[in-house]
Design an enzyme around this catalytic site. Structure first.
Site, short mmCIF file in Angstrom:
data_model
loop_
_atom_site.label_atom_id
_atom_site.label_comp_id
_atom_site.label_asym_id
_atom_site.label_seq_id
_atom_site.Cartn_x
_atom_site.Cartn_y
_atom_site.Cartn_z
N SER A 292 -3.56 -21.94 14.38
CA SER A 292 -3.00 -20.65 14.84
C SER A 292 -1.74 -20.31 14.06
CB SER A 292 -2.74 -20.68 16.34
OG SER A 292 -2.06 -21.84 16.76
N GLY B 218 -0.47 16.69 -3.84
CA GLY B 218 -1.25 16.58 -5.05
C GLY B 218 -0.89 15.31 -5.80
N SER C 197 -5.03 -32.48 17.17
CA SER C 197 -6.21 -32.91 17.94
C SER C 197 -6.05 -34.34 18.43
CB SER C 197 -7.47 -32.80 17.08
OG SER C 197 -7.71 -31.44 16.73
N LEU D 55 0.32 -27.53 11.15
CA LEU D 55 -0.49 -27.55 9.94
C LEU D 55 -1.74 -28.42 10.11
CD1 LEU D 55 2.35 -28.02 7.30
CD2 LEU D 55 1.04 -25.92 7.70
N ASP E 211 8.27 18.76 0.65
CA ASP E 211 7.88 18.29 -0.68
C ASP E 211 7.54 16.82 -0.55
OD1 ASP E 211 7.48 18.06 -3.42
OD2 ASP E 211 9.58 17.52 -3.77
N HIS F 252 2.61 9.84 -5.81
CA HIS F 252 2.16 8.49 -6.11
C HIS F 252 1.33 7.93 -4.96
CE1 HIS F 252 5.07 8.75 -9.33
NE2 HIS F 252 4.70 7.57 -9.78
N ASP G 64 3.28 14.26 -10.84
CA ASP G 64 3.73 15.15 -11.92
C ASP G 64 2.90 16.42 -12.04
OD1 ASP G 64 5.61 15.68 -13.92
OD2 ASP G 64 4.26 15.00 -15.51
#
Length: 635
Positions: free
Chosen positions: A542, A31, A475, A469, A110, A114, A34
């Site tokens: 990649s 549930g 290339s 990068l 139990d 949250h 609290d």
């Protein structure tokens, strides 16, 4: 008086004998935050006298520390075991507790309320027979109430107690209770057609309707919670199912004994029964059913045993021994329902580890067909799955596995997904069915194999995977290398990131999920070119190690050569030939690698290129020398 070891042993034996033949009920409390889940379990343990005197003394002391007034006890402290739970007054982890009454034994989980810990709640629900859904009478049905209801039914629980708790705070109002139950039934109509719902008004703190019906709710005519738990029928359908035993261990203590150890997940087995080992389909007959205390005449679901067979067949850990008359299906492609349990989203096309029973394989998860709205239970569009989202998708495995649909057999149809880099569990899945294309599509045999095609070209196939990068020079170096290879009379082809996005991958963007799919497609094309005997140059950022590893795994041993074009970010930005970094810094381009999207450098590349101190031509010559040294030009 000091108890002797003999007296203690006698008491233990008497206790075990007393409870040996009682039925066992596993249930879960769930549930929203609290709603009183931990308090309820603490009350059950307290009222069933399952708390020792020293535990009770500690509980009373701890209750005063957390501010409980008067003589009252904070029952939640019995199961909130973590320090963080006691400090915050919440449940974080799953707490399992055993208790027993004169009629039945119980194991209760139990679970946290949250949303952040929904994955923990699903873990607790995966083995339960009954779910107690706690509802705060002041708040009614909340989103988390609906989410937990859906997950429990998704995981196969068909008996649900709607416990409207804290009725003392609304004056035990019958109208409040009826409104909440009416609201829940309207939602539950869409959950499952065979769902059995038992509503109960209660106050866990005050003990109202917990062990017996209370005068405070004289308008309520149903059972108390304990009466329901003691008497709810829970048939063991596993006993009536076809025999299934996943092999956990091949037991070979000496040359005279070879057995297969595991826990029976369904059905029964006797010596003389015909069985199959799946996925191979090899048949044999049960010779003995061996346990630590002696041989059995019959093994039943839930028992851990070792089977010996009349024949020597190939069977190992991860295989499943099944009834020869009703074997499992075998497939490598499925539709499944997935609960995503990671803060990092599902990346369709990424390869994850899939663990089902004692078997672990590699799985590629495809983009979801749709997600599920937990409030309305309607289908919603979904390209990926975020934390605690539930969706329906298809997945492909690197090998076929034996399975049963989850709705038929939890153990044979439930699996978890594991991130291959972090080893974190990221998803929980339930197999619905195998895809028909899994059995309809086969590899077509060709007379001209890859070795013949490579020999024709006088070279060994290779995939040179340039990663780095944007602006690093990938290339440019690949282009320079292709010229050198052409001059050597070699057959090559270049797959460039920008060029491929004009055609094959024009439908993809630059999100993490799209980047994963981008690399998956390119890697498979590179594999086909490798089969054709070509030296393939792949120039892509990649950014993720997982996808580069996926590409490597597709290629034959030694054919994948990772070339890390190592250029610092500030140098790549200064070059910025396309003006992309400037736009990314200005917020005009989202998900740009190195700025607001991560780049994971290779850890053990075959070749590392320093573009700060070397020209593209020098870098290309370095790679060419490497290929010659490795004998890539020799057949």
């Amino acid at each position: 008086m000091r108890l002797t070891d003999d007296l203690i042993a006698t008491d233990i034996a008497a206790y075990l004998e007393k409870h040996e033949h009682k039925s066992l009920l596993r249930f879960i409390t769930c549930g929203s935050v609290d709603d009183g889940k931990s308090t309820l379990i603490g009350r059950l343990l307290y009222d069933s006298k399952m708390i020792f005197e020293d535990q009770l003394a500690t509980l009373e002391s701890d209750s005063k520390k957390v501010g409980t007034q008067g003589e009252n006890i904070d029952f939640a402290l019995l199961v909130d075991g973590l320090a963080a739970e006691r400090e915050q007054g919440i449940t974080i982890d799953v707490a399992y507790r055993f208790f027993a009454t004169d009629k039945r034994k119980f194991i209760v989980a139990d679970t946290p309320g949250h949303e952040q810990y929904t994955r923990n709640m699903a873990t607790g629900a995966s083995t339960a027979d009954v779910a107690i859904l706690m509802v705060d009478a002041r708040k009614g049905i909340l989103t988390q109430t609906r989410r937990h209801s859906f997950i429990t039914t998704l995981l196969g629980i068909r008996k649900l107690v709607v416990a409207v708790n804290k009725m003392d705070l609304v004056g035990y109002s019958e109208q409040v209770y009826e409104d909440i139950i009416e609201d829940f039934y309207a939602f539950a109509d869409e959950l499952a057609t065979d769902l059995e719902i038992q509503p109960i008004p209660m106050s866990a703190l005050e003990g109202v309707n917990i062990t017996s019906r209370s005068n405070e709710t004289d308008w309520y005519e149903g059972p108390s919670l304990m009466e329901y738990l003691e008497n709810v029928p829970v048939g063991n359908k596993r006993l009536n199912a076809s025999f299934r035993m996943p092999v956990q261990w091949v037991n070979r203590p000496n040359l005279d004994f070879r057995g297969f150890s595991g826990q029976i997940t369904a059905g029964t087995i006797k010596p003389g029964d015909r069985v199959k080992s799946m996925p191979s389909g090899k048949q044999s007959t049960i010779d003995r059913i061996v346990t630590a205390t002696g041989d059995l005449e019959e093994g039943v679901a839930g028992q851990s045993i070792t089977l010996t067979l009349a024949d020597e067949i190939d069977c190992s850990r991860g295989d499943v021994i099944v009834s020869a008359d009703d074997p499992t299906e075998v497939s490598d492609q499925f539709q499944a329902r997935i609960l995503w349990m990671s803060e990092s989203p599902l990346l369709p096309g990424r390869r994850y580890l899939l663990k089902i029973g004692s078997k672990t394989v590699t799985a590629t998860v495809n983009a979801p067909k749709y997600g599920i709205d937990v409030n309305t239970l309607s289908d919603i569009p979904a390209k990926t799955l975020e934390l605690n989202q539930i969706g329906v998708t298809t997945l492909s495995l690197d090998q076929a596995i034996p399975y049963d649909p989850y709705d038929v057999n939890r153990e044979m149809g439930g699996f978890i997904l594991i991130d291959r880099m972090t080893n974190d569990t990221v998803g929980l899945g339930l197999i619905d069915f195998a895809l028909r294309r899994a059995s309809n599509i086969h590899w077509q045999a060709m007379d001209m194999d890859r070795a013949t095609l490579a020999e024709q070209k006088g070279q060994k196939p290779a995939v040179l995977w340039f990663t780095g990068l944007s602006g690093s020079g990938k290339s440019t170096i690949a282009n320079a290398l292709q010229k050198l290879l052409f001059a050597q009379g070699k057959h090559t082809f270049t797959l460039d990131g920008d060029n491929v996005r004009h055609g094959l991958n024009r439908d993809l963007g630059f999100t993490d999920a799209d980047r994963v799919e981008n690399i998956r497609r390119v890697a498979n094309v590179a594999r086909l070119m490798s089969d054709a005997g070509l030296i393939t140059l792949v120039s892509f950022i990649s950014p993720f190690r997982s996808e580069r590893q996926m590409a490597r795994n597709l290629m034959a041993e030694g054919e994948f050569i990772e070339v890390y074009v190592d250029t610092p970010l500030d140098v790549a930005e200064k070059r910025d030939v396309k003006g992309l970094y400037k736009k990314a810094r200005a917020g005009e381009i989202k998900n740009f690698t190195g700025i607001d999207s991560p780049y994971e450098p290779p850890q053990n590349p075959e070749i590392t290129i320093d573009t700060v101190n070397h020209t593209p031509e020098e870098a290309a010559q370095t790679i060419l020398d490497y290929l010659k040294e490795k004998g890539m030009f020799e057949i």
